[in-house]
Design an enzyme around this catalytic site. Structure first.
Site, PDB file in Angstrom:
ATOM      1  N   THR A  86       3.595  13.366  24.758  1.00  0.00           N
ATOM      2  CA  THR A  86       4.204  12.214  24.395  1.00  0.00           C
ATOM      3  C   THR A  86       3.623  11.455  23.447  1.00  0.00           C
ATOM      4  OG1 THR A  86       3.860  10.813  26.099  1.00  0.00           O
ATOM      5  CG2 THR A  86       5.541  12.494  26.460  1.00  0.00           C
ATOM      6  N   GLU A 138       9.989  15.529  26.821  1.00  0.00           N
ATOM      7  CA  GLU A 138      10.054  16.096  28.162  1.00  0.00           C
ATOM      8  C   GLU A 138      11.172  17.157  28.356  1.00  0.00           C
ATOM      9  OE1 GLU A 138       9.545  12.774  27.214  1.00  0.00           O
ATOM     10  OE2 GLU A 138       8.447  11.541  28.472  1.00  0.00           O
ATOM     11  N   LYS A 166      18.621  -8.766  25.112  1.00  0.00           N
ATOM     12  CA  LYS A 166      19.277  -9.520  25.939  1.00  0.00           C
ATOM     13  C   LYS A 166      19.456 -11.062  25.620  1.00  0.00           C
ATOM     14  CE  LYS A 166      20.108  -8.302  30.824  1.00  0.00           C
ATOM     15  NZ  LYS A 166      19.722  -7.892  32.026  1.00  0.00           N
ATOM     16  N   TRP A 215      23.814  -7.658  26.817  1.00  0.00           N
ATOM     17  CA  TRP A 215      23.177  -6.615  26.021  1.00  0.00           C
ATOM     18  C   TRP A 215      23.729  -6.593  24.597  1.00  0.00           C
ATOM     19  CZ3 TRP A 215      21.525  -1.776  29.344  1.00  0.00           C
ATOM     20  CH2 TRP A 215      20.565  -2.368  30.376  1.00  0.00           C
TER      21      TRP A 215
HETATM   22  P1  AMP Z   1      10.005  12.108  21.660  1.00  0.00           P
HETATM   23  O1  AMP Z   1       9.732  12.324  22.900  1.00  0.00           O
HETATM   24  O2  AMP Z   1       8.991  11.615  20.601  1.00  0.00           O
HETATM   25  O3  AMP Z   1      10.762  13.118  20.952  1.00  0.00           O
HETATM   26  O4  AMP Z   1      11.091  10.816  21.474  1.00  0.00           O
HETATM   27  C1  AMP Z   1      12.389  10.968  22.453  1.00  0.00           C
HETATM   28  C2  AMP Z   1      13.264   9.578  22.417  1.00  0.00           C
HETATM   29  O5  AMP Z   1      13.716   9.786  20.898  1.00  0.00           O
HETATM   30  C3  AMP Z   1      14.464   9.647  22.909  1.00  0.00           C
HETATM   31  O6  AMP Z   1      14.143   9.363  24.441  1.00  0.00           O
HETATM   32  C4  AMP Z   1      15.427   8.657  22.263  1.00  0.00           C
HETATM   33  O7  AMP Z   1      14.900   7.503  22.659  1.00  0.00           O
HETATM   34  C5  AMP Z   1      14.893   9.109  20.718  1.00  0.00           C
HETATM   35  N1  AMP Z   1      15.951  10.095  20.186  1.00  0.00           N
HETATM   36  C6  AMP Z   1      15.779  11.285  19.891  1.00  0.00           C
HETATM   37  N2  AMP Z   1      16.771  11.717  19.266  1.00  0.00           N
HETATM   38  C7  AMP Z   1      17.701  10.863  19.000  1.00  0.00           C
HETATM   39  C8  AMP Z   1      18.705  10.629  18.365  1.00  0.00           C
HETATM   40  N3  AMP Z   1      19.524  11.549  17.883  1.00  0.00           N
HETATM   41  N4  AMP Z   1      19.342   9.330  18.328  1.00  0.00           N
HETATM   42  C9  AMP Z   1      18.484   8.161  19.081  1.00  0.00           C
HETATM   43  N5  AMP Z   1      17.486   8.263  19.554  1.00  0.00           N
HETATM   44  C10 AMP Z   1      17.146   9.584  19.676  1.00  0.00           C
END
Ligand code: AMP
Length: 546
Positions: free
Chosen positions: A189, A334, A443, A448
């Site tokens: 990650t 993940e 908040k 929220w």
């Molecule tokens: P990553 O593990 O780097 O792919 O990041 C994952 C995170 O990216 C998710 O938990 C979301 O917070 C954000 N994310 C991925 N796709 C979207 C989307 N279409 N809209 C909003 N947030 C997204």
């Protein structure tokens, strides 16, 4: 009683052997670092992957060993995906945009044995080489002899040449079959808070995910498609496209390092690309280029976007100005990564115009194979009414159960749910909408405010290129939204006019307290706005202002 069907394991090598046999001539096109184009196909990819597997064995690589890549999207990276996983080792893709400290941490944590790199990333290796000597035995430059850069490596770490390895290996190799649950690839990650964590995909999870993203309502790849993943192969396996494209028989167009709007449009038109996938910032760059140059992208039938929220203005612009459907997906490292995709279903197939654009702001409905729910602070499931919001949890066969090195199941709760860290609503038709990352929520006076919704509205303002909302400290309300924006080239930002766009679109108390105009927003290694940096810098902006 068991069914009487053949129990064939789901193996990654089966994708490339299928493509080589059924779609031998489907092209694999790569834009090299120097801008020249390299053409290959699936038959050639599979043959070279076999040689590479032999070369890995000759270098002492065994099943389960971690073999890393630090590389852009290219035909050689594709060959490595299949050679490494296919021979039973684990393909560990490293994100070259991570800080050197994180790169050395993950190489050591993964205990990588060999790292394959594009020559342009030699400086990254030069910076970490003294720190990764415990397990790394060789650095292989993904090029020919003439492309090997000067690189000082510690004693015991060899500098090798990719094309020499291929030339020196026999192609007489039979892909082994083993347990489909075996580890196939590893991705960390991006670790914007704390250290990166390793997600270990299996052959089975990778194949199921590749099948799931290939259905018509998701990326929907056909054999006659030509697909260009702008999303990098160094992060979450480029959304699985290096697997799903050869599975479908579609041509793969690899952009290398050329990701600006003009280069992407050039590749779309030059290579007759029909589908492409990228994060919103990439499509923003493309849109700006198209508008300023007048270039068209008429071969494209679908652009897929995800990684962060997609502003409605972007979906609208591609649709009305270019006749291109922008389809939003959501997921995370993940989750392999795709979890949801936003396409109408029977409940909303009739929507058009504004109503359809509103639907497309949502992250969408779960793919088959992904279960989701939202829970409140007490852990109880919340209703699917499009209003109640809570922590989004997921379950499914391509969702991680524990991070690499941790105890099995340790990333799950007692019922097997994985908490995504996203806050979301789910409506009665099953469409999920992210309102925030849990760590980004605002908040204000105990209530929220959704930063994603405010950012989406701000992004629709004609002078704004990119917008981020952060929680700024406030004496009376604890936190208030602060809008931070960049201007489109040649545009000036009038703060009062920007604040006006929120009128009537959200409750008046959601309106940001101030607008800050900056020349650039910081981005994470995976192209998301780096809110932590913004928060650190501007958290006290409203307090300081008094
Ligand atoms: P990553 O593990 O780097 O792919 O990041 C994952 C995170 O990216 C998710 O938990 C979301 O917070 C954000 N994310 C991925 N796709 C979207 C989307 N279409 N809209 C909003 N947030 C997204």
């Amino acid at each position: 009683m068991f069914g009487l069907m053949q129990d064939r394991p789901l193996m990654i090598a089966s994708i490339i052997t299928h493509a080589a046999r059924q779609h031998a001539k489907a092209e694999v096109v790569s834009k090299n670092i120097d801008g020249t184009i390299h053409r290959s196909n699936y038959a050639e990819t599979e043959r070279r992957a076999r040689r590479l597997a032999r070369a890995l064995i000759a270098l002492g690589i065994k099943a389960e060993d971690r073999v890393a890549t630090l590389a852009l999207n290219s035909y050689r990276h594709l060959e490595l995906y299949y050679a490494i996983s296919g021979m039973g080792a684990i393909c560990h893709t490293i994100n070259p945009r991570l800080a050197a400290d994180d790169v050395s941490y993950i190489v050591n944590h993964a205990e990588d044995r060999i790292i394959f790199i594009d020559g342009v990333f030699a400086p990254v290796i030069a910076a970490v080489a003294p720190l990764i000597g415990k397990t790394v035995r060789a650095i292989v430059i993904m090029g020919n002899r003439a492309q090997i850069p000067a690189l000082n490596l510690p004693a015991g770490m060899d500098l090798l040449c990719y094309e020499d390895l291929i030339d020196g290996a026999d192609e007489n190799y039979v892909w082994p079959e083993f347990d489909e649950r075996s580890a196939a690839s590893l991705c960390y990650t991006s670790g914007t808070t704390g250290r990166p964590k390793g997600v270990l995909y299996s052959h089975r999870s990778t194949l199921l995910h590749a099948l799931a993203v290939n259905v018509g309502d998701v990326i929907g790849i056909r054999a006659v498609d030509r697909i260009l993943p702008v999303v990098p192969m160094f992060h979450v396996n480029a959304w699985g496209i290096p697997y799903s494209a050869p599975m479908a028989g579609a041509a793969l167009i690899m952009p290398g390092r050329h990701l600006d709007g003009a280069s992407i449009a050039g590749l779309f038109n030059g290579e007759r690309v029909t589908i492409s996938c990228g994060v919103p910032t990439v499509w923003l760059g493309l849109l700006q280029h198209l508008r300023s140059s007048g270039e068209r992208i008429d071969t494209i039938r679908r652009l897929t976007v995800g990684g962060s929220a997609v502003p409605r203005s972007m979906t609208e612009a591609f649709g009305t100005e270019y006749g291109v459907e922008l389809g939003q997906g959501w997921g995370m490292t993940e989750m392999s990564p795709v979890g949801t995709y936003c396409q109408p279903n029977a409940a909303n197939a009739h929507l058009t115009g504004d109503e359809l654009l509103r639907l497309k702001e949502k992250q969408g409905r779960a793919l088959w194979g992904v279960e989701m729910r939202i829970v409140g602070d007490d852990g109880a499931a919340l209703p699917w009414d499009g209003v109640a919001f809570g922590l989004l949890q997921v379950r499914g066969p391509w969702i991680c159960s524990a991070y690499f090195g941790d105890a099995p199941g340790s990333a799950l709760d007692a019922e097997g749910w994985f908490s995504t860290g996203d806050i979301a609503t789910i409506d009665a038709d099953g469409f999920m909408e992210i309102t925030d990352r849990a760590k980004d929520v605002i908040k204000s006076g105990g209530e929220w405010i959704s930063s994603v919704q405010l950012e989406n509205i701000a992004a629709g303002h004609p002078d704004i290129a990119e917008a981020a909302i952060i929680a700024a400290r406030h004496a009376k309300w604890d936190e208030r939204p602060l809008l931070i924006v960049t201007a489109k080239p040649g545009h000036e930002i009038d703060k009062a006019a920007v604040l006006d766009v929120f009128t009537g679109k959200v409750a008046s108390w959601w309106r940001p307290d101030d607008v800050l105009v900056v020349s650039e927003l910081p981005h994470t290694g995976t192209g998301k706005v780096h809110k932590m940096i913004l928060r650190e810098k501007y958290r006290d902006h409203l307090v300081d202002k008094g």
